[in-house]
Each structure stands twice: as structure tokens, then as C-alpha cells.
Motif scaffolding. Sequence first.
Motif, PDB file in Angstrom:
ATOM      1  N   LEU A  18       0.837  -1.202   0.000  1.00  0.00           N
ATOM      2  CA  LEU A  18       0.000   0.000   0.000  1.00  0.00           C
ATOM      3  C   LEU A  18       0.865   1.243   0.000  1.00  0.00           C
TER       4      LEU A  18
ATOM      5  N   ASP B 268      -6.610  -7.197  -6.929  1.00  0.00           N
ATOM      6  CA  ASP B 268      -6.216  -5.817  -6.653  1.00  0.00           C
ATOM      7  C   ASP B 268      -7.442  -4.938  -6.399  1.00  0.00           C
TER       8      ASP B 268
ATOM      9  N   ASP C 148      -5.207   3.222 -12.604  1.00  0.00           N
ATOM     10  CA  ASP C 148      -4.135   4.219 -12.693  1.00  0.00           C
ATOM     11  C   ASP C 148      -4.044   4.885 -14.065  1.00  0.00           C
TER      12      ASP C 148
ATOM     13  N   THR D 258      -8.642   5.852  -4.152  1.00  0.00           N
ATOM     14  CA  THR D 258      -7.649   4.786  -4.154  1.00  0.00           C
ATOM     15  C   THR D 258      -7.474   4.255  -5.571  1.00  0.00           C
ATOM     16  N   TYR D 259      -6.217   4.043  -5.951  1.00  0.00           N
ATOM     17  CA  TYR D 259      -5.903   3.593  -7.306  1.00  0.00           C
ATOM     18  C   TYR D 259      -5.365   2.163  -7.300  1.00  0.00           C
ATOM     19  N   LEU D 260      -5.649   1.454  -8.393  1.00  0.00           N
ATOM     20  CA  LEU D 260      -5.076   0.145  -8.635  1.00  0.00           C
ATOM     21  C   LEU D 260      -4.567   0.087 -10.068  1.00  0.00           C
TER      22      LEU D 260
ATOM     23  N   LEU E 298       2.770   0.126  -8.674  1.00  0.00           N
ATOM     24  CA  LEU E 298       1.685  -0.838  -8.850  1.00  0.00           C
ATOM     25  C   LEU E 298       1.984  -1.855  -9.950  1.00  0.00           C
TER      26      LEU E 298
ATOM     27  N   GLN F 216     -10.042   1.739   0.422  1.00  0.00           N
ATOM     28  CA  GLN F 216     -10.929   2.890   0.287  1.00  0.00           C
ATOM     29  C   GLN F 216     -11.972   2.912   1.393  1.00  0.00           C
TER      30      GLN F 216
ATOM     31  N   ALA G 224      -8.078  -2.735  -3.131  1.00  0.00           N
ATOM     32  CA  ALA G 224      -8.273  -1.286  -3.229  1.00  0.00           C
ATOM     33  C   ALA G 224      -9.608  -0.871  -2.609  1.00  0.00           C
TER      34      ALA G 224
ATOM     35  N   VAL H  72     -12.739   4.183  -6.126  1.00  0.00           N
ATOM     36  CA  VAL H  72     -11.595   3.375  -6.538  1.00  0.00           C
ATOM     37  C   VAL H  72     -11.425   3.533  -8.038  1.00  0.00           C
TER      38      VAL H  72
ATOM     39  N   ALA I 269      -2.106  -1.268  -4.017  1.00  0.00           N
ATOM     40  CA  ALA I 269      -2.980  -0.110  -4.221  1.00  0.00           C
ATOM     41  C   ALA I 269      -2.227   1.146  -3.808  1.00  0.00           C
TER      42      ALA I 269
ATOM     43  N   ASN J  11      -2.391  -5.544 -15.768  1.00  0.00           N
ATOM     44  CA  ASN J  11      -2.605  -6.120 -14.439  1.00  0.00           C
ATOM     45  C   ASN J  11      -2.996  -7.590 -14.575  1.00  0.00           C
TER      46      ASN J  11
END
Length: 385
Positions: free
Chosen positions: A251, A283, A313, A268-270, A325, A291, A287, A310, A342, A277
Motif C-alpha cells: 500500500l 487488486d 491508474d 484509491t488507485y489500482l 503498482l 478505500q 483497493a 476506486v 494499491a 494487471n
Amino acid sequence: MAGTSLLERLVSIYYDDPIRFPGLRAVTLAQWMLESGRGTSGLATAHYNLAGMKWRSEMAPYATKVLYLAHDGPDYYCKFATLENFIAGYWAFLNRSPYSGWEEHTDDPEDFIGFIGKTYSGSDAYAAKVLALLPEAEALLRAAAAAPADDAPAPAAADAALDLGTLVIDPGHGGTQPLPGSSPNNAISVSGVKEKKLTLDFAFSLKSALERQAHGAGETLRVVLTRSSDVNVAGRDRAQRAFTTGARAFLSLHFNGNANPTPSGVETYLRAQENGNINYAEDLAFAQAVQAGLLSGLRSVAPGTKDRGVKPDTQTQHSGGLAVLSDINLGNTTSGRRCVAALAEIEFITNPAVDARLVSGPDALENRTAVMESLATALRRYLHP
């Protein structure tokens, strides 16, 4: 471990801080230990003031003014947003008329504290009390300097009821030089505190909350920080700590900023599917847990906190993907181990109300602790098998 103490946090930051007079590092730490009861006084825990510094207008670049009820009655004291601000503020505090000439007493710790202590207390007894703590301060600094890199996989738990594994917390930014995938600093709060200082402080607070909660629940949880002082680490190297420690989750903590002072909220980013990914569903679940934990904590101190959601990216300024990430950097493979990851933008520190709530206001440390306690609960719940 039941939680990282305030004194341990301070030592971790101070042992390699580039102060002007390194030979005075141990004696000043000893002084802070004396003044703060080894980091346990109310002034220390509520306002990061471990030296009992009263408010002076010259301290405005480092601190804000707070009314505090001390043993000798109420008065205005310095409130520091981070421990790094406290360290810088202490040395700036000496550059005032009562301490004029202190720089002529820097060759020897005993001479320094003798001069400072006599000016501060009017008695030679104060310096003796500080010097009595000097061996302990020196030992703490040596231990911090010799601390292992923490890259080895966590040992198997022997008797714990539940082993939650390893979690890597990444305090965003740091240092002064840009590195691939990591700038020294981005956002600056309304009160002038840099994002890099806040991410480190929040990371320490989260680590402490996780360790304390896990200990109380009879769990084992190994928490690793990608940095514990004001240094920058390349984005790839931050993520690779997850691989070298065998972490289950990674994190990265950040704060938003905007030229417009009105935006606020948590997001929050993933890693986006478009950015390769290989474990998007996992993920996404992580995330969402991050969040939810942050939103719950933030709403406990500000019920109107905005849920910005969420996001992949691809919606950041690094639309091609955030280095921290990256599955490659995390060591994830399609057939082997996978670490969820995340990046959280906790709030907009360029919003005056947010700044007062989490950075510079009288309840800022209490509020940020509440937020990190909520996040810690969410993370532990996610890590439960």
C-alpha cells in the motif's frame, strides 16, 4: 510487537537526519527524552512537541500555536505537524536571543547542553539530568543505524492464533532528488507542510496501529516500510520490497493537491487492466478495502468526507501506469506468487478545512490516528484468510 512508540519513530527519523552539528545528535535526543518522558507526555503525543517549546512568532515556518495546559498552568506552545518539523523547529528555536552564542558551544555535547540547559532552566542541574540519559540516547541511535534492511521473508509464526503475513507500507515521495517513478514531493498543505513529511508520519501511525491491533488479537503481522526517514526511493525499488519480503499486500500512501482550494475527498488507485494487471480482481478487492477503511476513518472525524472512489491508474497523470503498482516490479507472475497493491490519495491537503483537520489544527494528531486505526482494521480484515 505491540506498536511502534513515538520515541522509536523519532529515533528512526533522527539517526540519519542531516543536521548541522551531527556530534550533538545524541545529546539533543537525550534532552527530548527528558522533556517528553521518553515520548509519553501529553505535549509530545498530542502535538509532537518533545522539547517543551513555547510558542514564539519565529516558529511560524515550523509550527502552529496551540493552547496547552502544562504542569505550571496554561500557555501557548508549538504544535508540529510531523516529527521532521519538530526536529527542524528545535534547531530553529535556538536561533533566538536567549540562546545567542550557542554555536560557540558545539564542539562538545557536555558543553552544549551545559550552555543550553543553564539558559533554559537557570540551573546546572538540568544539564546533569540530560547527560544521565546520554548513554541510552546513544544506544537508541546505534540500534537505529544498525537496523536490518528487513528484506528477508517473515519467519513462520510459532504459537500465534493467526499469521497474517507481511504488509508493505510505502510513504510516498521523500528526499530532494527525483528518481524514476518517484518525485521528492508533490503537494504542499495550506499550512506549508510537505506531502512527503505527512506520508511518512501517517505510515508510522498506520504501522503502529496495525502492530497494536494484531498483538491485541493474538495475530502475527509483519509491517515493513519502504522508507523510515527523508530519503527518496525509486518507484521500482519501492514495489520490489513486496517481493523481497514475501509480502501479501503493498500500500502506497499519498495526498492530493490542487491549485483550487475547494476539492476534497479520498480516492484509491489500482493497476488498470489496460496496463497489464495480471490479478485485477484481487487488486480491486484490496483497493476497495483500503478505500472503505480510509473513508470510514475520515468520516469519523468529518462526516461529510467525499468518496471519490476506486480508480484505475489510467486516470492519473501517469496514465501508462504507476511504477509502484507494476506487477513486474512487485514480482507477480501468472503462475507464481501474487501481491495485491494499491495507492491511496488520503485527502486534499490544499483544502483549508482538511489542513486544519489532519495537519495543523489542535486535534490533527488525534484525527489522523483515528483514520489510521480505521484503515488498520480494514487491512487486517482483508488479510484474514
